[in-house]
Design a protein around this motif. Structure first.
Motif, PDB file in Angstrom:
ATOM      1  N   GLU B  58       1.031  -1.060  -0.388  1.00  0.00           N
ATOM      2  CA  GLU B  58      -0.030   0.011   0.387  1.00  0.00           C
ATOM      3  C   GLU B  58       0.840   1.706  -0.084  1.00  0.00           C
ATOM      4  O   GLU B  58       0.344   2.316  -0.518  1.00  0.00           O
ATOM      5  N   LYS B  61       2.919   1.621  -3.251  1.00  0.00           N
ATOM      6  CA  LYS B  61       1.727   2.113  -4.231  1.00  0.00           C
ATOM      7  C   LYS B  61       1.191   3.554  -4.432  1.00  0.00           C
ATOM      8  O   LYS B  61       1.586   4.244  -4.505  1.00  0.00           O
ATOM      9  N   ASP B  62       1.640   3.704  -2.808  1.00  0.00           N
ATOM     10  CA  ASP B  62       1.499   5.223  -3.066  1.00  0.00           C
ATOM     11  C   ASP B  62       2.091   5.973  -3.028  1.00  0.00           C
ATOM     12  O   ASP B  62       2.744   7.399  -3.800  1.00  0.00           O
ATOM     13  N   MET B  65       2.412   7.541  -6.310  1.00  0.00           N
ATOM     14  CA  MET B  65       1.694   8.736  -6.977  1.00  0.00           C
ATOM     15  C   MET B  65       2.455  10.274  -6.657  1.00  0.00           C
ATOM     16  O   MET B  65       2.408  10.519  -7.787  1.00  0.00           O
ATOM     17  N   GLN B  66       2.730  10.070  -5.387  1.00  0.00           N
ATOM     18  CA  GLN B  66       2.940  10.415  -4.629  1.00  0.00           C
ATOM     19  C   GLN B  66       4.544  11.518  -5.862  1.00  0.00           C
ATOM     20  O   GLN B  66       4.412  12.208  -5.590  1.00  0.00           O
ATOM     21  N   SER B 673     -10.419   9.811  -0.528  1.00  0.00           N
ATOM     22  CA  SER B 673     -10.071   8.468   0.267  1.00  0.00           C
ATOM     23  C   SER B 673     -11.130   7.978  -0.815  1.00  0.00           C
ATOM     24  O   SER B 673     -10.722   6.772  -0.635  1.00  0.00           O
ATOM     25  N   THR B 678      -7.179   7.453  -2.339  1.00  0.00           N
ATOM     26  CA  THR B 678      -5.927   8.096  -2.824  1.00  0.00           C
ATOM     27  C   THR B 678      -5.840   8.441  -0.988  1.00  0.00           C
ATOM     28  O   THR B 678      -5.418  10.135  -1.113  1.00  0.00           O
ATOM     29  N   THR B 680      -4.197  11.111   2.445  1.00  0.00           N
ATOM     30  CA  THR B 680      -3.378  11.877   2.731  1.00  0.00           C
ATOM     31  C   THR B 680      -2.869  11.244   3.822  1.00  0.00           C
ATOM     32  O   THR B 680      -3.705  10.050   4.413  1.00  0.00           O
ATOM     33  N   ARG B 721      -4.299  18.612  -2.672  1.00  0.00           N
ATOM     34  CA  ARG B 721      -4.807  17.267  -2.873  1.00  0.00           C
ATOM     35  C   ARG B 721      -6.307  17.642  -2.676  1.00  0.00           C
ATOM     36  O   ARG B 721      -7.384  17.162  -3.527  1.00  0.00           O
ATOM     37  N   LEU B 775      -9.267   5.037 -11.437  1.00  0.00           N
ATOM     38  CA  LEU B 775      -8.497   5.302  -9.519  1.00  0.00           C
ATOM     39  C   LEU B 775      -9.962   4.731  -8.780  1.00  0.00           C
ATOM     40  O   LEU B 775     -10.245   3.665  -8.048  1.00  0.00           O
ATOM     41  N   ASN B 779     -10.559   1.786  -7.029  1.00  0.00           N
ATOM     42  CA  ASN B 779     -10.578   1.317  -5.321  1.00  0.00           C
ATOM     43  C   ASN B 779     -11.933   0.231  -4.853  1.00  0.00           C
ATOM     44  O   ASN B 779     -11.565  -0.257  -3.925  1.00  0.00           O
TER      45      ASN B 779
END
Lengths: 431, 839
Positions: B58, B61-62, B65-66, B673, B678, B680, B721, B775, B779
């Motif tokens: 997880e 994966k994040d 994106m970041q 979320s 996604t 934060t 975001r 996305l 999700n």
């Protein structure tokens, strides 16, 4: 100094609540006869920390000055100590509230997870309950006012399980709390649940477990063990009730069964649950109890208090804003008003030439100091009660910085009859 | 296995050897996310290659994106060179992409699942066909994994929990009535035990009264009648004249509910009263809420006299009240037939849900009674037929009876069972049937034998009903009921679960309950193994009303709107419209919307945007819709493009508000979320927040304050975001009502994305989200998979998720496409072998 004014309404409600519950608190004839009562230990948890600027009193020792938050406890000043600089070292790992709630009574590390391998520490209340709980029908009771939230806090990656439980019967098993006053009452005082014919059912259920265990994998066996232990717990309870452990009957005239459902007002709800705890101690139903004034991150709307507008958690993130700090403090004061009532009631119950409070140890506090910073150091902590051996209170005790909170927890365990010299990161003993 | 192994090694070796990748991580990430600091709870320390990515997928994966979006490393810190960035991303993406292609053979853990409180009640509902609303007071499940209450990893067990199971089983047992012929049946009201002699005498008398006389002789006794009269008044004053209230009132006062109801009907029926009656009833009708006891008694006395006299008048001059009563009695007679060989049960229609308890045969009911009932039953059933049909019916009565009548007839056919062996056989059969349903597998011979033993023992002491209760408690406290147990097979290889187990997994996924008959039948005869049949079943089950569980349980947790019922605490002084009931209606609206989309297999993108809403009167007001009356929900087409979709539903808008104001951050957080998956990291401590109340005037609008806040680089990376997803929803107040102003300022409902694009208002937001549908779908697929498996997702689950996303895109974004991929997946249909699992 700003005057903390609880509204007239709140005060009246308070009085109403007290008078409502007072009949429960009159000692019964049986209770009076007892000379040496067992020690009760209670752990009260407040979510979201306290306004740090209004908590710590000025001065040390006997002649300290109550801080603003502690003001409501004025009349009980000689019944409790303020403990400064206690903290949980392990709780520093991990964000927000969760890592500082599930381990409040163990001081262990809370494993960060959304579910897989949940792990915190076995809490000290449960250690006491498991070792000395046989003296009463229920080893312990766990009370609260908010149902555990469901889900995962995705911002921090912790399962909500952590935020709703301070009692853990082992490092992987949280003990759910009862939030319905009527159900808590029934569990403590109703005899219907303990119908002896259940014994045959329990035997059959235990057989089921034994049969099933052969076909289960290792991990599933762990879960089935929890189940088996739970069945055994009820079985033991029934046996104890048959053997008639010293537990006087309630006088149904004096002790009314609470209504079903959840009380409408927060104050009434908390007062009822705390009264039940006292009654349970008084009637020998149990000698270990925990209570949560809310789950961690509780956003309960406290606008019913004069001068407060907003939810608890949101206000605890005060960002040093004066208005918010003031409101935050008022919520803390509200908790202290309830705690004051709690102590007063315990003090009013005679047990021989002592009082229930004299024969108890009660701690109240939070897993955070400042809700804005989430730091588990210098935790707001009070300890009350004579532990059955006449401990005198009435002091502000300032310890060395970063003294382990576990010292206090260990102290409470020892007073309850547990022979142990170490608990968590303890470096000594505080009582 | 082999294939998986090779691929696995391939990835490991390529990543492990990759010192370059490691260097980049060390250089740019570890300062904040490793060792001493673990900002945002992210820790890359210990990264040695694929294993770490595998375990912490997880986070990694994040990270993709970041870094991709330039959020990491933070602006003020050293930045990766374009080459480094490219290398970092391509390496990491490759690991994930390959995972999506690999057919992993490991189905992952399948932890033992306890029934959730919802599943518990649904299962009992489906076993007995009646909803007793049990398990409500179980502690709530904390939830975990992908965020669901059915996550087995945290469904722990504790003594309190078991006590609650016992309590609920005891409660259930009191609603059970056992007859040898019909077995265990549950009724809405508690079924009294029959071994109460006083009760029996009384019931016998009343039974005879009802049977023998339209005006029960007892009614001539004044005191008796007066009791019923006062009862009627009591209930009317409380406005509690529904059957349920009457029943519980009667039960508490030890009265006959039928007579009370009769009295209420009779008294309420003012129109058909003649002049004489009206005269006698004048005082009674003149009573008000505040009338004194004396006045009530005087009115009662007058009424009694009138009643005695008007009886005569009624019978001879005004037929209506009598007809009314006759109709009522007829109704009773219609249901007098539910008689078994050992005991006799008298009950009203099940719709009426008023029942009289059992009367034992030994207590004076002869076969004659039964015989007479039978004759009456037959003649009544036949009365409705014309002459020709009647003739045919005499030859074959069954053809002409409806199901219920047939059941009754069958009962009569069986009624003479009195042979002990026969009875024992029936007992075995009934217990076996109940246990098999409850255990979701055939009950074993040994189990049944022991339960029969338990039954006999208790029966000898306390009678049949008490015995039936005990057996019920025993069954519903068994781990075989409480846990969903699957057979564990030894060995290292994973294996396919049985058809029966598949049926159970499927039905708890789609219905939050046990399989129904059809599904079980297909499991038993092996048909369910066929992909075609399985797909047909999925389609059928999704259309079934029980699939509302996917809206109530799955969707309410996926989209978090469950919270509106549980934790939302809007300030009632500021929002007097907000109430517990309104919150429930808000919840219901979302359930209706999701239920509509799922059960009609509409595009799941309608969650984001559509052109309808589900409203009742209260909710319609929040939408500003006119002319909607009543509490029930209906689908209303709308032209307002701002509305439609769950995003702009009052539930979501309210639960993302603080007690006194909206929160663009909470709203933005919900969007990124819950919809996009996604989230934060949490905010750092010591941030300045907005005032509580948006009516506080410091010359800045909420938006301006936020923008000030965003100037801080620490805040920027997340808020850039969050905020643009929240501002467009500022057009709605905390109750979800449309507004143009807030705190005296005009609303600026625009959010600026990092790339400079503007998201304008709810329409703009929906458009933006639809452009991010990958996305959203990913999700959703992750959530659904986690929900169906009841565990946290593993790295190797990625391939199922990727497949599901593709399937939805190919098939009009249908929810059924998603379900089919999940149900056909290896992770859903396989279990790890015993030794594999305990590794």
């Amino acid at each position: 100094m700003a005057k903390l004014n609880l509204t007239r309404r709140t005060v009246l409600q308070g009085i109403g609540g007290v008078s409502l519950s007072m009949p429960w608190l009159e000692a019964t004839a049986e209770a009076k006869k007892q000379t040496k009562a067992p020690i009760n230990t209670a752990f009260l948890f407040m979510p979201n920390g306290v306004n740090p600027k209004m908590w710590t009193p000025e001065g040390e020792g006997k002649n300290y000055k109550l801080s603003e938050i502690l003001k409501p406890l004025e009349a009980m000043k000689n019944e409790f100590d303020v403990l400064t600089h206690l903290g949980h070292k392990q709780a520093k790992h991990g964000d927000g509230h969760y890592a500082k709630t599930a381990n409040y009574l163990s001081g262990e590390l809370v494993h960060k997870t959304s579910g897989k391998n949940i792990r915190s520490g076995k809490s000290c209340d449960q250690i006491i309950a498991q070792r000395v709980g046989n003296n009463s029908p229920l080893p312990s009771i766990e009370l609260g006012i908010e149902a555990t939230r469901t889900g995962v806090d995705t911002n921090v990656g912790f399962t909500q399980v952590y935020g709703g439980h301070i009692s853990w019967s082992d490092s992987t098993t949280p003990v759910p709390k009862e939030i319905y006053p009527q159900l808590a009452f029934d569990r403590l005082f109703s005899k219907n649940n303990l119908n002896t014919k259940l014994a045959s059912v329990l035997d059959a259920v235990k057989d089921d477990v034994k049969r099933l265990n052969d076909s289960l994998g290792t991990e599933d066996k762990v879960r089935m063990d929890e189940f088996y232990t739970s069945v055994r717990a009820l079985e033991k309870r029934i046996q104890r009730s048959i053997k008639n452990v010293k537990a006087p009957e309630l006088d149904p005239q004096k002790h009314k069964r609470p209504d079903g459902g959840l009380p409408k007002s927060l104050q009434e709800h908390m007062t009822l649950m705390l009264d039940l705890m006292i009654l349970a101690f008084q009637m020998n139903r149990t000698h270990v109890a925990t209570f949560m004034f809310g789950n961690s991150v509780s956003g309960k709307n406290f606008s019913f208090l004069d001068g407060v507008e907003g939810g608890f958690h949101q206000l605890s993130h005060h960002a040093n804003n004066k208005e918010k700090l003031k409101m935050y403090g008022k919520i803390n004061v509200f908790h202290m008003v309830l705690f004051n009532n709690f102590l007063r009631k315990m003090k009013s119950i005679k047990q021989g030439d002592q009082t229930l409070l004299d024969n108890s140890l009660v701690m109240i506090g939070s897993g955070l100091r400042d809700g804005n910073k989430h730091e588990p150091i210098n935790l707001p902590t009070l300890i009350a009660g004579g532990a059955g051996r006449g401990i005198t209170r009435g002091q502000h005790r300032v310890f060395k910085k970063d003294t382990p909170m576990c010292n206090l927890l260990l102290g409470m365990m020892q007073e309850s009859g547990i022979e142990s010299n170490k608990f968590g990161d303890s470096t000594g003993v505080i009582v | 296995m082999c294939r998986y192994f090779i691929l696995f090694v391939l990835i490991i070796s390529s990543a492990q050897a990759d010192e370059e990748f490691k260097k980049i991580v060390g250089k740019y990430c570890l300062d904040c996310h490793g060792g001493k600091k673990t900002k945002g709870g992210v820790n890359f320390k210990g990264y040695e290659g694929i294993e770490h990515i595998y375990e912490n997928h997880e986070v990694w994966k994040d990270a993709i994106m970041q870094v991709e979006e330039g959020e990491m490393p933070p602006e003020d810190d050293p930045q990766m060179s374009p080459d480094e960035k490219k290398y970092f991303l391509s390496k990491l993406t490759k690991v994930f992409d390959e995972a999506e292609k690999i057919e992993f053979t490991d189905p992952g853990p399948a932890p033992l699942r306890r029934l959730t409180k919802k599943e518990y009640n649904n299962t009992i509902r489906d076993i007995f066909g009646i909803d007793l609303e049990l398990g409500k007071e179980f502690p709530s499940e904390g939830g975990g994994g992908e965020g669901f209450d059915n996550n087995a990893e945290v469904l722990t067990f504790s003594p309190l929990m078991f006590e609650k199971y016992v309590q609920e089983a005891v409660k259930l047992s009191k609603h059970i009535e056992f007859t040898y012929v019909d077995g265990f049946r549950a009724f809405k009201e508690e079924v009294p035990l029959r071994n109460n002699p006083q009760m029996l005498v009384k019931l016998n008398r009343e039974y005879n009264e009802i049977r023998n006389s339209i005006y029960p002789p007892q009614f001539q006794v004044e005191a008796y009648l007066r009791d019923y009269m006062y009862a009627a008044r009591d209930l009317e004053l409380k406005n509690a004249v529904d059957d349920k209230s009457i029943w519980s009132y009667a039960k508490a006062k030890n009265m006959n509910p039928i007579f009370i109801k009769h009295m209420i009907i009779n008294l309420a029926d003012r129109k058909s009263k003649n002049e004489v009656e009206k005269k006698y009833l004048a005082k009674w009708y003149a009573l008000t809420k505040d009338s004194s006891k004396k006045e009530v008694e005087a009115a009662g006395k007058q009424f009694l006299e009138g009643y005695k006299k008007s009886r005569y008048i009624n019978e001879h001059t005004t037929p209506e009240p009598k007809a009314l009563y006759r109709k009522y009695i007829q109704n009773v007679r219609n249901h007098i037939f539910k008689v078994s060989n050992e005991e006799l049960l008298l009950c009203l229609s099940e719709a009426d849900r008023i029942r009289l308890p059992l009367i034992s045969k030994e207590r004076g009911l002869t076969d004659g009674h039964v015989e007479r009932d039978y004759n009456r039953f037959i003649s009544k059933a036949f009365k409705k037929l014309d002459a020709e049909k009647r003739k045919k019916a005499l030859k074959n009565p069954k053809e002409f009876l409806n199901k219920k009548q047939q059941g009754t007839l069958n009962w009569f056919a069986n009624k003479r069972v009195s042979d002990k062996k026969e009875l024992d056989k029936l007992l075995h059969k009934n217990i076996s049937e109940l246990a098999t349903k409850a255990f979701r597998r055939p009950a074993t011979k040994d189990e049944i034998a022991k339960m029969v033993q338990l039954f006999h023992k208790e029966k000898d002491l306390k009678g049949i009903q008490a015995a039936a209760r005990l057996v019920t408690i025993r069954i519903f406290c068994s781990p075989s009921f409480i846990f969903r147990i699957e057979k564990q097979i030894d060995g290292k290889e994973s294996y396919k679960i049985s058809s029966h187990e598949l049926a159970v997994r499927l039905s708890y996924f789609l219905w939050s309950s046990m399989p129904d008959k059809e599904l079980l039948k297909l499991a038993d005869n092996g048909e369910l193994k066929k992909a075609e049949v399985l797909n047909q079943q999925i389609d059928r089950m999704l259309k079934d009303p029980k699939a509302i569980a996917l809206a109530e349980d799955f969707s309410s947790q996926w989209l978090k709107f469950k919270e509106i019922k549980e934790t939302v605490d809007l300030d009632k002084k500021r929002f007097p419209e907000f109430s517990h009931e309104l919150a429930h209606d808000m919840f219901k609206e979302c359930v209706e919307t999701l239920n509509y989309i799922i059960r009609n297999d509409k595009s799941i993108l309608e969650v984001i945007d559509n052109n309808y809403v589900f409203v009742n009167e209260k909710i319609s007001k929040l939408y500003g819709l006119k002319g909607i009356k009543g509490d029930h929900f209906r689908k209303v087409d709308i032209k307002d493009k701002k509305r439609g979709g769950v995003i702009t539903s009052p539930a979501v808008l309210a639960m993302t508000s603080y007690p006194l104001r909206t929160s663009p951050v909470l709203r933005g957080n919900w969007v990124i979320s819950s919809l996009l998956g996604t989230p934060t990291p949490p905010p750092p401590s010591d941030v300045e927040e907005l005032p509580e109340d948006d009516s506080v005037a410091d010359g800045l609008t909420v938006k301006q304050r936020f923008e000030k806040h965003r100037e801080d680089p620490n805040c920027y990376s997340c808020h850039s975001r969050l905020d643009p997803m929240g501002f467009p929803l500022e057009m709605f107040d905390p109750l979800g009502r449309f507004r143009t102003k807030s705190g005296g300022h005009a609303i600026d409902a625009t959010g600026e994305l990092k790339n400079g694009n503007i998201v304008n208002g709810p329409q703009g937001l929906k458009k933006h989200l639809l452009s991010k549908q990958d996305l959203f779908l990913e999700n959703l697929a992750s959530k659904a998979l986690g929900y169906s498996l009841g565990r946290s997702l593993e790295f190797f689950d990625r391939c199922t998720i990727a497949k599901a996303v593709n399937a939805m895109k190919k098939d009009n974004y249908k929810f059924s496409a998603l379900v089919k991929v999940i149900v056909h997946s290896k992770v859903f249909q396989f279990r790890r072998g015993h030794t594999q699992a305990s590794k």
